[in-house]
Scaffold this motif. Structure first.
Motif, mmCIF file in Angstrom:
data_model
loop_
_atom_site.group_PDB
_atom_site.id
_atom_site.type_symbol
_atom_site.label_atom_id
_atom_site.label_comp_id
_atom_site.label_asym_id
_atom_site.label_seq_id
_atom_site.Cartn_x
_atom_site.Cartn_y
_atom_site.Cartn_z
ATOM 1 N N SER A 117 4.170 -7.420 4.272
ATOM 2 C CA SER A 117 5.090 -6.609 5.061
ATOM 3 C C SER A 117 4.467 -5.243 5.317
ATOM 4 C CB SER A 117 6.418 -6.450 4.327
ATOM 5 O OG SER A 117 6.235 -5.720 3.125
ATOM 6 N N ALA A 118 5.105 -4.462 6.185
ATOM 7 C CA ALA A 118 4.598 -3.120 6.478
ATOM 8 C C ALA A 118 4.595 -2.259 5.231
ATOM 9 C CB ALA A 118 5.437 -2.473 7.578
ATOM 10 N N CYS A 119 5.615 -2.410 4.402
ATOM 11 C CA CYS A 119 5.696 -1.616 3.174
ATOM 12 C C CYS A 119 4.589 -2.011 2.208
ATOM 13 C CB CYS A 119 7.062 -1.794 2.529
ATOM 14 S SG CYS A 119 7.331 -0.757 1.078
ATOM 15 N N GLU A 120 4.333 -3.316 2.063
ATOM 16 C CA GLU A 120 3.261 -3.771 1.187
ATOM 17 C C GLU A 120 1.911 -3.234 1.641
ATOM 18 O OE1 GLU A 120 3.972 -8.056 -0.618
ATOM 19 O OE2 GLU A 120 4.448 -8.010 1.519
ATOM 20 N N ALA A 121 1.685 -3.239 2.942
ATOM 21 C CA ALA A 121 0.403 -2.776 3.466
ATOM 22 C C ALA A 121 0.198 -1.283 3.211
ATOM 23 C CB ALA A 121 0.321 -3.069 4.967
ATOM 24 N N VAL A 122 1.257 -0.486 3.409
ATOM 25 C CA VAL A 122 1.134 0.956 3.190
ATOM 26 C C VAL A 122 0.961 1.249 1.708
ATOM 27 C CG1 VAL A 122 2.273 3.188 3.459
ATOM 28 C CG2 VAL A 122 2.475 1.472 5.253
ATOM 29 N N GLU A 123 1.757 0.596 0.872
ATOM 30 C CA GLU A 123 1.646 0.802 -0.570
ATOM 31 C C GLU A 123 0.254 0.444 -1.079
ATOM 32 O OE1 GLU A 123 5.984 0.352 -2.706
ATOM 33 O OE2 GLU A 123 4.861 -1.466 -2.242
ATOM 34 N N ALA A 124 -0.271 -0.669 -0.612
ATOM 35 C CA ALA A 124 -1.598 -1.088 -1.062
ATOM 36 C C ALA A 124 -2.662 -0.070 -0.661
ATOM 37 C CB ALA A 124 -1.930 -2.463 -0.478
ATOM 38 N N GLU A 125 -2.549 0.479 0.530
ATOM 39 C CA GLU A 125 -3.568 1.429 1.004
ATOM 40 C C GLU A 125 -3.518 2.733 0.223
ATOM 41 O OE1 GLU A 125 -6.871 1.431 2.850
ATOM 42 O OE2 GLU A 125 -5.407 -0.066 3.548
ATOM 43 N N THR A 126 -2.344 3.112 -0.295
ATOM 44 C CA THR A 126 -2.266 4.350 -1.082
ATOM 45 C C THR A 126 -3.137 4.275 -2.330
ATOM 46 O OG1 THR A 126 -0.320 3.565 -2.311
ATOM 47 C CG2 THR A 126 0.079 4.822 -0.286
ATOM 48 N N TYR A 127 -3.367 3.060 -2.831
ATOM 49 C CA TYR A 127 -4.224 2.919 -4.011
ATOM 50 C C TYR A 127 -5.662 2.577 -3.645
ATOM 51 C CZ TYR A 127 -5.541 1.898 -8.819
ATOM 52 O OH TYR A 127 -6.143 1.924 -10.051
ATOM 53 N N LEU A 128 -5.851 1.834 -2.563
ATOM 54 C CA LEU A 128 -7.204 1.450 -2.163
ATOM 55 C C LEU A 128 -8.060 2.664 -1.825
ATOM 56 C CD1 LEU A 128 -6.424 -1.689 0.032
ATOM 57 C CD2 LEU A 128 -7.589 -1.652 -2.186
ATOM 58 N N VAL A 129 -7.456 3.701 -1.232
ATOM 59 C CA VAL A 129 -8.243 4.877 -0.846
ATOM 60 C C VAL A 129 -8.726 5.664 -2.064
ATOM 61 C CG1 VAL A 129 -7.096 5.111 1.384
ATOM 62 C CG2 VAL A 129 -6.157 6.279 -0.601
ATOM 63 N N VAL A 136 6.788 7.236 3.564
ATOM 64 C CA VAL A 136 6.376 7.689 4.894
ATOM 65 C C VAL A 136 5.936 9.152 4.846
ATOM 66 C CG1 VAL A 136 7.124 8.060 7.270
ATOM 67 C CG2 VAL A 136 7.878 6.020 6.038
ATOM 68 N N ARG A 137 6.718 9.983 4.156
ATOM 69 C CA ARG A 137 6.347 11.399 4.060
ATOM 70 C C ARG A 137 5.011 11.568 3.356
ATOM 71 N NH1 ARG A 137 11.915 12.041 2.113
ATOM 72 N NH2 ARG A 137 13.282 12.572 3.862
ATOM 73 N N PHE A 138 4.815 10.826 2.267
ATOM 74 C CA PHE A 138 3.537 10.929 1.559
ATOM 75 C C PHE A 138 2.382 10.494 2.453
ATOM 76 C CE2 PHE A 138 0.319 8.472 -0.830
ATOM 77 C CZ PHE A 138 -0.335 9.548 -1.418
ATOM 78 N N ALA A 139 2.564 9.420 3.198
ATOM 79 C CA ALA A 139 1.501 8.943 4.088
ATOM 80 C C ALA A 139 1.144 9.992 5.137
ATOM 81 C CB ALA A 139 1.927 7.639 4.752
ATOM 82 N N GLU A 146 -4.511 11.108 4.994
ATOM 83 C CA GLU A 146 -5.439 9.980 4.905
ATOM 84 C C GLU A 146 -5.246 9.077 6.118
ATOM 85 O OE1 GLU A 146 -7.801 9.464 2.869
ATOM 86 O OE2 GLU A 146 -7.418 10.881 1.232
ATOM 87 N N GLY A 147 -6.287 8.989 6.955
ATOM 88 C CA GLY A 147 -6.184 8.171 8.157
ATOM 89 C C GLY A 147 -5.941 6.704 7.867
ATOM 90 N N ARG A 148 -6.513 6.197 6.778
ATOM 91 C CA ARG A 148 -6.348 4.781 6.450
ATOM 92 C C ARG A 148 -4.901 4.461 6.078
ATOM 93 N NH1 ARG A 148 -10.800 3.537 1.987
ATOM 94 N NH2 ARG A 148 -9.428 1.699 1.791
ATOM 95 N N ILE A 149 -4.233 5.400 5.426
ATOM 96 C CA ILE A 149 -2.831 5.166 5.073
ATOM 97 C C ILE A 149 -1.950 5.270 6.306
ATOM 98 C CG2 ILE A 149 -0.917 5.928 3.632
ATOM 99 C CD1 ILE A 149 -2.905 7.028 1.654
ATOM 100 N N MET A 150 -2.163 6.318 7.104
ATOM 101 C CA MET A 150 -1.332 6.498 8.302
ATOM 102 C C MET A 150 -1.526 5.369 9.298
ATOM 103 S SD MET A 150 -1.316 10.609 9.034
ATOM 104 C CE MET A 150 -3.103 10.805 9.036
ATOM 105 N N ALA A 151 -2.710 4.770 9.327
ATOM 106 C CA ALA A 151 -2.949 3.660 10.256
ATOM 107 C C ALA A 151 -2.095 2.447 9.926
ATOM 108 C CB ALA A 151 -4.428 3.284 10.235
ATOM 109 N N ARG A 152 -1.630 2.339 8.688
ATOM 110 C CA ARG A 152 -0.792 1.216 8.288
ATOM 111 C C ARG A 152 0.678 1.412 8.652
ATOM 112 N NH1 ARG A 152 -3.499 -3.463 6.941
ATOM 113 N NH2 ARG A 152 -5.407 -2.953 5.785
ATOM 114 N N LEU A 153 1.049 2.607 9.026
ATOM 115 C CA LEU A 153 2.441 2.871 9.398
ATOM 116 C C LEU A 153 2.736 2.299 10.777
ATOM 117 C CD1 LEU A 153 2.852 6.600 8.275
ATOM 118 C CD2 LEU A 153 3.790 4.580 7.133
ATOM 119 N N PRO A 154 3.950 1.798 11.002
ATOM 120 C CA PRO A 154 4.333 1.360 12.355
ATOM 121 C C PRO A 154 4.217 2.517 13.342
ATOM 122 C CG PRO A 154 5.906 0.580 10.721
ATOM 123 C CD PRO A 154 4.998 1.529 10.004
#
Length: 697
Positions: A539-551, A611-614, A619-627
């Motif tokens: 889901s969109a939430c899973e993708a954003v959450e995962a990127e917060t740690y991957l970076v 969303v606010r944290f992103a 971080e461009g990689r995190i924001m890119a995961r947002l709708p």
């Protein structure tokens, strides 16, 4: 009938009567024997003043004494104040029946008004305090749950006072020195000389000519109480600065750029909690009682105190707000924004926004961090005495700032930006202390998503035991989504650093079940495993959450042996384990937050703090995961991303909240004078750029 008219009728009756009514006529009523009548005669209408005035209002009390010679009945300590007022009003109505000269119609009107008021106070809109013996019952049912709650309620009822009490030690900085990066540098590199510290603190935030700098120093000598030897003194108070020091390019002034108040009454504070109500047809009396009970318990048993920053009602501040809106929202122009710092050097939104402009356009981190520190100084000098005392004692766990107020959100944003600067300076212990404080300001709501990055600073500061305590505390176990990817996997790494591999293996299994998509991405990106397949679409939430740690994964898992251990463990789990929990029901988990976030597409289902944290992380990689439609929202401002909006319009707490409006939530536009905004736009369109900074406020 008003109390003034009733007093007038009483005076007329006394003039027509030779003697007042016997005292025994009133005392014959057995249902009011809880009150002890005085031996002398009394005023039968004295208690009707409770409708219009407060018991402690000295001005109105003098007016009553001038109207009549009688004294009111003494108060008793056996009943609560609210219930005593009801008894007073009912007894005064009974006394009216004993009074000759009043017509039956007047009596009927008075009794009808009293009955109507009593019925209203017993309705769903009443604001009655719950009895102390009933307070324990409100949270008992929520304390029973021992497993993380999947559904997130807007009031966070499961984060009870008992759970908060268990978490206070994790939200405390212990000592205010832990917020001083110089203190950490001395611990790392030995005691620094005062000359070195003074040289660093004298660095200017922006390029400034030597002539202007000399003028500032001259003004500082003439401004009594400015700076001092320790650079921590400001005019108007004997308290010292706690977070910052005064630099040479800070314009000396005795005018505070903002105000700060303590909010002590529990009833108005409830508005801060129930403004998110979305179902206007649902009765709110039970919810109100719960919030009152919780606030009373927090303030009485724990010592939690609520504060609020407010804007100064001055022409210069209003002009600065208008110029800021014009230069940032209506017609974005960084040059105008930079010029405004010359005329309004302590305008907090301008300081924070200009810092971001310097980072984006010139990557000037030194000047940007200096401006952020200057914004922190504007808050530092305006702290309320009680706030200052709690912070000086290191009791950050007892300080609360409701996020629904604009100036409070500016303080949140300032701390967030300052934490990023501390990380760039590698002062991670100080950064961890600020993370604790930022989370403590609103531990349940966590509006800026501190849970998504506190693990990074704690791990870099080698506070492994703190991470383990955090993930096992109610701060991470009360609700399912409070356990973020960073907390889940950093706790595994913390156990590896403590050489507890068996416990780390169990913790890895929990992290795998909770975040299967992130587990797969860790193997795919960092180990290039082809034997593991993951067919589910995140889901969109899973993708954003995962990127917060991957970076941040590479900066945390630097040890090759630890990284190999992680990959081997994940491969084994994928081959042998079945996913039993985790992201199994995202649609129900964040359904309660949809109205707060305002997303039109229910498939997004991303909590607002994520969303606010992103957005704020940059971080461009995190924001890119947002709708993408999130960025087209009209309230997605860099200086105030996704401000809370009141679903229950009309909640007013005048007298408690200062500033430009009476609504519970506010934004900067609520404080902007349309006339001044028109002048700012006209000046931009007609005058040359050189004249923009010379506008008269």
């Amino acid at each position: 009938m008003s109390s003034r008219q009733l007093r007038k009728l009483e005076r007329q009756r006394l003039e027509n009567s030779a003697t007042p009514e016997p005292q025994e006529d009133v005392d014959d009523k057995p249902q009011f024997n809880v009150l002890n009548p005085p031996a002398k005669s009394f005023n039968a209408f004295a208690f009707l003043n409770d409708d219009d005035v407060d018991d402690n209002d000295d001005g109105n009390e003098d007016e009553d004494k001038s109207d009549t010679q009688y004294q009111p009945l003494p108060k008793t300590e056996s009943k609560p104040k609210k219930k005593l007022k009801k008894l007073k009003k009912l007894k005064s109505a009974s006394n009216i029946k004993q009074t000759e000269g009043n017509s039956d119609d007047e009596l009927d009107k008075v009794l009808a008004e009293l009955e109507k008021e009593r019925a209203f106070k017993n309705s769903s809109q009443a604001q009655e305090l719950v009895d102390p013996e009933e307070e324990e019952d409100w949270e008992e049912e929520y304390d029973i749950s021992n497993v993380p709650v999947e559904h997130c309620d807007v009031d966070f009822k499961f984060f009870t006072t008992k759970r908060l009490q268990l978490s206070l030690s994790l939200l405390s900085i212990q000592d205010v020195q832990n917020l001083d990066p110089d203190y950490e540098l001395q611990a790392l590199f030995g005691k620094l000389s005062m000359e070195t510290i003074d040289d660093a603190n004298s660095t200017t935030s922006l390029a400034i000519s030597p002539e202007v700098l000399q003028q500032f120093k001259k003004i500082a000598r003439l401004t009594r109480g400015w700076g001092g030897k320790d650079r921590k003194s400001v005019p108007g108070t004997s308290r010292k600065l706690l977070l910052t020091r005064i630099k040479d390019d800070y314009l000396p002034t005795t005018i505070k750029p903002m105000t700060m108040d303590e909010i002590s009454a529990p009833e108005p504070l409830v508005e801060y909690f129930i403004y998110k109500e979305t179902n206007m047809n649902e009765p709110k009396l039970e919810r109100f009682h719960y919030e009152i009970s919780r606030l009373k318990k927090e303030s009485s048993s724990l010592g939690v105190t609520y504060f609020e920053f407010g804007k100064v009602d001055s022409s210069s501040e209003k002009a600065a707000d208008a110029m800021f809106i014009d230069a940032v929202v209506l017609y974005p122009n960084p040059e105008v924004l930079m010029r405004q710092l010359q005329t309004n050097p302590y305008h907090t939104p301008t300081l924070l926004q200009t810092a971001m402009v310097l980072l984006r356009q010139g990557d000037n981190k030194l000047a940007a961090n200096s401006l952020i520190e200057k914004a922190l100084f504007t808050f530092d000098r305006c702290f309320h005495p009680s706030f200052h005392t709690l912070l000086a004692e290191g009791k950050t766990e007892l300080i609360r700032l409701p996020y629904c107020r604009f100036m409070n959100r500016q303080f949140y944003l300032c701390l967030f930006r300052y934490i990023i600067g501390l990380g760039e300076r590698a002062t991670f212990s100080t950064g961890t202390a600020y993370c604790k404080w930022l989370l403590a300001l609103s531990p349940a709501e966590d509006p800026l998503g501190v849970r998504y990055f506190i693990d990074f600073y704690a791990m870099k500061a080698e506070q492994y035991k703190y991470i383990l305590k955090f993930v096992e505390s109610p701060l991470a176990t009360t609700y399912e989504h409070w356990l973020t990817p960073g907390l889940a996997f950093s706790s595994v790494l913390a156990l590896l650093h403590l050489n507890e591999k068996e416990k780390a293996k169990e913790r890895l299994k929990l992290a795998y079940n909770r975040f299967p998509y992130l587990s797969y991405k860790l193997l795919e990106v960092h180990s290039h495993q082809d034997s593991v397949k993951f067919k589910a679409t995140p889901s969109a939430c899973e993708a954003v959450e995962a990127e917060t740690y991957l970076v941040r994964f590479g900066a945390l898992w630097e040890n090759a042996q630890h990284r190999q251990w992680l990959c081997d463990g994940l491969v084994e789990l994928f081959n042998t384990q079945t996913i039993t929990s985790g992201q199994k029901n995202k649609k129900s988990m964040f359904s309660a937050l949809q109205d707060m976030l305002g997303l039109t597409n229910v498939e997004h289902e991303i909590p607002s703090n994520l969303v606010r944290f992103a957005i704020l992380s940059g971080e461009g990689r995190i924001m890119a995961r947002l709708p993408q439609d999130i960025f087209s929202r009209d309230d997605m401002m860099e200086y105030d991303p996704l401000p809370p909006k009141s679903s229950n319009v009309g909640g007013s707490i005048d007298g408690i909240i200062g500033g430009g409006g009476s609504a519970v939530t506010d934004v900067l536009m609520d404080y902007v004078d349309p006339r001044l905004l028109s002048q700012a736009v006209e000046l931009r369109l007609t005058a040359p750029p050189e004249a923009w900074s010379d506008e008269e406020n």
